[in-house]
Structure formats: structure tokens, C-alpha cells
Design an enzyme around this catalytic site. Structure first.
Site, PDB file in Angstrom:
ATOM      1  N   LYS A 158       0.848  -1.193   0.000  1.00 14.64           N
ATOM      2  CA  LYS A 158       0.000   0.000   0.000  1.00 14.64           C
ATOM      3  C   LYS A 158       0.875   1.231   0.000  1.00 14.64           C
ATOM      4  O   LYS A 158       2.027   1.167   0.451  1.00 14.64           O
ATOM      5  CB  LYS A 158      -0.871   0.011   1.263  1.00 14.64           C
ATOM      6  CG  LYS A 158      -2.106   0.865   1.144  1.00 14.64           C
ATOM      7  CD  LYS A 158      -3.245   0.082   0.521  1.00 14.64           C
ATOM      8  CE  LYS A 158      -4.478   0.910   0.292  1.00 14.64           C
ATOM      9  NZ  LYS A 158      -5.624   0.060  -0.093  1.00 14.64           N
ATOM     10  N   ASP A 210      -7.145   4.392  -4.386  1.00 12.68           N
ATOM     11  CA  ASP A 210      -7.785   4.229  -3.074  1.00 12.68           C
ATOM     12  C   ASP A 210      -8.432   5.596  -2.814  1.00 12.68           C
ATOM     13  O   ASP A 210      -8.663   6.348  -3.776  1.00 12.68           O
ATOM     14  CB  ASP A 210      -6.747   3.858  -2.001  1.00 12.68           C
ATOM     15  CG  ASP A 210      -7.382   3.307  -0.725  1.00 12.68           C
ATOM     16  OD1 ASP A 210      -7.691   2.111  -0.679  1.00 12.68           O
ATOM     17  OD2 ASP A 210      -7.598   4.076   0.239  1.00 12.68           O
ATOM     18  N   ASN A 223     -16.547   6.163  -5.116  1.00 12.86           N
ATOM     19  CA  ASN A 223     -16.664   5.074  -6.067  1.00 12.86           C
ATOM     20  C   ASN A 223     -17.270   3.799  -5.470  1.00 12.86           C
ATOM     21  O   ASN A 223     -18.172   3.187  -6.044  1.00 12.86           O
ATOM     22  CB  ASN A 223     -15.234   4.819  -6.575  1.00 12.86           C
ATOM     23  CG  ASN A 223     -15.190   3.851  -7.682  1.00 12.86           C
ATOM     24  OD1 ASN A 223     -15.909   4.027  -8.650  1.00 12.86           O
ATOM     25  ND2 ASN A 223     -14.385   2.825  -7.544  1.00 12.86           N
TER      26      ASN A 223
HETATM   27  N1  GLU Z   1      -7.514   0.285  -2.795  1.00 12.24           N
HETATM   28  C1  GLU Z   1      -8.241  -0.918  -3.099  1.00 12.24           C
HETATM   29  C2  GLU Z   1      -8.191  -1.845  -1.906  1.00 12.24           C
HETATM   30  O1  GLU Z   1      -8.197  -1.392  -0.791  1.00 12.24           O
HETATM   31  C3  GLU Z   1      -7.813  -1.537  -4.419  1.00 12.24           C
HETATM   32  C4  GLU Z   1      -6.361  -1.913  -4.525  1.00 12.24           C
HETATM   33  C5  GLU Z   1      -5.936  -2.371  -5.914  1.00 12.24           C
HETATM   34  O2  GLU Z   1      -6.755  -2.387  -6.821  1.00 12.24           O
HETATM   35  O3  GLU Z   1      -4.751  -2.709  -6.044  1.00 12.24           O
HETATM   36  O4  GLU Z   1      -8.199  -3.039  -2.006  1.00 12.24           O
END
Ligand code: GLU
Length: 443
Positions: free
Chosen positions: A126, A166, A240
Site C-alpha cells: 500500500k 484508493d 466510487n
Molecule cells: N484500494 C483498493 C483496496 O483497498 C484496491 C487496490 C488495488 O486495486 O490494487 O483493495
């Protein structure tokens, strides 16, 4: 002292100020007791838990950019590459003023198990920044994204680490970051996901987290003799995830009566007009309070808690720690049947326990919101194959993945004699997959 308590103490001692990270670790480890305590010596010998709480690598960097007034602005950038046992690091980038290392670490830690549950070959990571796109001009956002990726580009790659969106990072931000990555490296690869459709994005990626949440929740309701048909639903957030969760809720026969943003919530008992929400949030980038100007029959409550609204199903889709114990009490008192997390860790631990103890079905985010990252992996697969699948193909795969995640969480919960404890089920199922491969790969 038990091995789990030892490692929880270690985490407390090493990272006393990382509240969100400690919360995520505690939540996962508490539910792993049943597994670890059966074979404690082997887990301790292999230092499995110490290895899981320490990211493979955590990168912090400075981001300089020039604002519209010609002043240089400085933000912090992060990428935490948590665990790549199952595949390249994969996980979003969050741009929000409150972003710090603790928040990125909690999200990265959760991502490892979430990505394992998808059954797809992706590890967990992340990243993000304390830069907040709210109120910035398009040019400022471009300048920031270019500066951010100029540094981040050293550490990522289609087979190394694949960031995505995100909170605060959508199609616009990914577009600017992808453009800069391409300029720097001359590569046209699937290094970022959530890309626009004309340059390698996957159909249904935008809808995926919200749709996936509903596919999971629908499977959970059905396994308990319930359905969405005729149910009233509240959804926190209006980004979203919330918007496409609402869309699928309507398709499954439910009525969405409440939604929110960070300033307040709206209630429309006749059913929220989603086209109006999309116009307000995606086009005008306005506050949700403006909904009542067009719909005078609806009510806007500034501040307050959306969880006070009486509903059958509550879907927290905004951010971490947005549903507290008092909210859980209000939901239970109003006869709520199920709470399913669309955001990452939106429910505090005491609220989760209260809901579960009072017979509310509870879907943890690492299982129920995995549809976004799963579809990101489908985007990676299409990029690698230089192919493009139809919306229907991607959506069908997403549905199968979410039903399979429910099945794994359910089966693990049954195995440990807690048939509706999907928190336990998801944590155990994700953990077992990651640990098996960590052992196979040696030290
Ligand atoms: N931010 C999203 C999550 O918390 C998607 C992450 C992604 O697509 O790599 O899973």
C-alpha cells in the site's frame, strides 16, 4: 506467555504510536488464536508472526511540487511493500491529509490477507501521501502526481509492485501517474491498475469494489436464509465504492435510503436517486447536502451518524473507524440484519464484537471489499496478454471470485466451530495461504 500475546507485545513496544496498524494486527491475531495455539511451537520456531508484522520494505520519500501561486509545496510519500509470498506487491495509493505511516501499514497488512483470499497471484502492499486532492486545481493535481511517481517509479514495476487507486486516487490521478511513469521509463506495461479504458484499463474495474461487496453480501445473506429483495440499505460515503454498491443493491431488489459524505448524511425514504448522486459527486465534486435542493422530500443531517437510520443492511463504505460501538448499538436496536464493510476497517473492534454477539451478520472488509483488487489483477492479466475482455466477462469473473471468497470464509468458520464468524473465517483462510508459501520459500 502465548506466542500471539508475545508478538502483540512486541508490536506495542516497537510501534506505540501506530494506532491503526496495531488495531489491524490485533484484530487479525485475535482471530488466529484457534489456529496458532494448535501448533504454537512450529509457528514460533519459524517466527511466522514476527515476519508477518514487519513489511518486506517500507519506503518513505519527499514530494516537491509547485502550486498555482508559484510556491513550492512539500508532502510525504510512502510505499509499504508488505509481503510478496503470493505474487507482486499489489494495493492502492491513498491521497488524503491524514495519511501517515500507521495508516499505510494497516492498509498494507490487511491487503496481504485480502489479496490471498482472492485466490489470484498477488502479494500485498500500500502507499500514498498526505496530499489531499480536494480543492486543488487540475494542474496542481497533475504536478503532484508527476512528482510523486518520479520518486515511486524506482520501486515499482509490472512484476514487482503494482499500485492502484484508493481514497483520493481515481482515474484522473492514475492517468497523470501512468503518463509520467511512461515518460520516465519508456515502458507501456501494466504497472498501475485502475487505468482508463483507452489505455489498458479493464472494463468493470470502476464498479468492481461496490459490485463485489454486494456479491459477497448477497452470498452471506443467502447462506443464512435471507436476501436483498425488499430490504432497506444505508451506505456511508458517496465515492466510487458507495456509488456502485448502491447501484448493485438496487439491481438486487433493495432500496438505498441513506448515503453520506464527510460533512453529513442524507435520508430519502423513497430511495436515493443515484444519477443525482453521481452528478453531484463525480461531475460537480459538490457536497452531498446539495441533494436536498433537488429533492426537497429528502432530509440532510449535518454531522451526526448515518447508522442512526433504521435499515436492514448497513454498508460502511467511507473510511477506517467510522462505525463505533454506539453506532453498532443503534443498528442492533433498529433490527439491522447485516453489516458488510466496503471500506477498509470501517468498524471498530468493540463495534464488530457487539454486532456479532447480537446476531448481526458481519462481513469483514478484507473479504467483502476484495472485488476491487481482484479486478485489478484481472486488469494485470489482460495487460500481460495484450487483450481486452468484455464488461460481462470481467463482471462474471468478479462474481465467481466473490462467491468463492465467501465460500472460503464460511468453510474456515465452520471448521473452527463458529459457523457465522466470517471475521475468523476470512482471517484464517487468508493467513493459511500466505503462511504455506512463506514456508515453501524458506528464509
Ligand atoms: N484500494 C483498493 C483496496 O483497498 C484496491 C487496490 C488495488 O486495486 O490494487 O483493495
Amino acid at each position: 506467555m502465548s506466542y500471539i500475546n508475545e508478538v502483540l507485545e512486541l508490536v506495542e513496544k516497537k510501534y506505540p504510536a501506530e494506532l491503526e496498524f496495531k488495531q489491524a494486527v490485533t484484530e487479525v491475531f485475535e482471530s488466529l488464536r484457534v489456529v496458532i495455539e494448535k501448533d504454537e511451537a512450529a509457528y514460533r520456531r519459524d517466527a511466522i508472526l514476527e515476519r508477518l508484522v514487519a513489511p518486506d520494505r517500507q519506503i518513505a520519500f519527499r514530494v516537491n511540487w509547485v502550486d498555482d501561486a508559484g510556491n513550492i509545496q512539500v508532502n510525504n510519500g510512502y510505499r509499504v511493500q508488505f509481503n510478496n509470498a503470493l505474487g507482486p506487491y499489489k494495493g492502492g495509493l491513498r491521497f488524503r491529509d491524514n495519511v501517515n505511516l500507521s495508516i499505510i501499514k494497516f492498509l498494507g497488512f490487511e491487503q496481504v490477507f485480502k489479496n490471498a483470499l482472492t485466490g489470484l497471484p498477488i502479494g500485498g502492499g500500500k502507499g500514498g501521501s498526505d496530499f489531499d486532492p480536494k480543492g486543488k486545481s487540475d494542474r496542481e493535481i497533475m504536478a503532484f502526481c508527476q512528482a510523486f511517481v518520479t520518486e515511486l517509479s524506482r520501486y515499482i514495476g509490472a512484476d514487482i509492485d503494482v499500485p492502484a487507486g484508493d481514497i483520493g486516487v481515481g482515474a484522473r490521478e492514475i492517468g497523470y501517474m501512468y503518463g509520467q511513469y511512461k515518460r520516465l521509463t519508456s515502458e507501456f506495461t501494466g504497472v498501475l491498475t485502475g487505468k482508463g479504458i483507452p489505455y489498458g484499463g479493464s472494463l468493470a474495474r470502476t464498479e468492481a469494489t461496490g459490485y463485489g461487496l454486494l456479491y459477497f453480501t448477497d452470498a452471506m445473506l443467502k447462506a443464512n436464509g435471507l436476501s436483498f429483495e425488499g430490504k432497506k440499505v444505508s451506505i456511508s460515503g458517496s465515492g466510487n465504492v458507495a456509488i456502485y454498491a448502491a447501484q448493485k443493491a438496487y439491481e438486487l431488489g433493495a432500496t438505498v435510503i441513506a448515503m453520506s459524505d464527510s460533512a453529513g448524511y442524507i435520508v430519502d425514504e423513497s430511495g436515493i436517486d443515484l444519477e443525482l448522486i453521481k452528478e453531484l459527486k463525480e461531475v460537480k465534486r459538490a457536497r452531498i447536502s446539495e441533494y436536498v435542493t433537488t429533492k426537497p422530500g429528502a432530509k440532510y443531517v449535518a454531522g451526526g451518524s448515518i447508522w442512526e437510520v433504521k435499515v436492514d443492511v448497513a454498508l460502511p463504505c467511507a473510511t477506517q473507524n467510522e462505525l463505533h460501538l454506539e453506532d453498532a448499538k443503534a443498528l442492533v436496536a433498529n433490527g439491522c440484519l447485516a453489516v458488510a464493510e466496503g471500506a477498509n476497517m470501517p468498524t471498530t473492534m468493540d463495534a464488530t464484537h457487539y454486532l456479532q454477539e447480537n446476531g448481526v451478520l458481519f462481513a469483514p472488509g478484507k473479504a467483502s471489499n476484495a472485488g476491487g483488487v481482484a479486478t485489478s489483477q484481472l486488469e494485470m492479466a489482460q495487460n500481460s496478454a495484450r487483450l481486452k475482455w468484455t464488461f460481462e466477462e470481467v463482471d462474471a469473473k468478479l462474481k465467481t471470485i466473490m462467491e468463492n471468497i465467501f465460500k472460503q470464509a464460511h468453510e474456515a468458520a465452520v471448521k473452527y466451530d463458529k459457523p457465522t464468524d466470517y471475521v475468523l473465517g476470512a482471517n484464517v483462510a487468508g493467513f493459511e495461504k500466505v503462511v504455506e508459501v512463506m514456508r515453501i520459500h524458506g528464509v
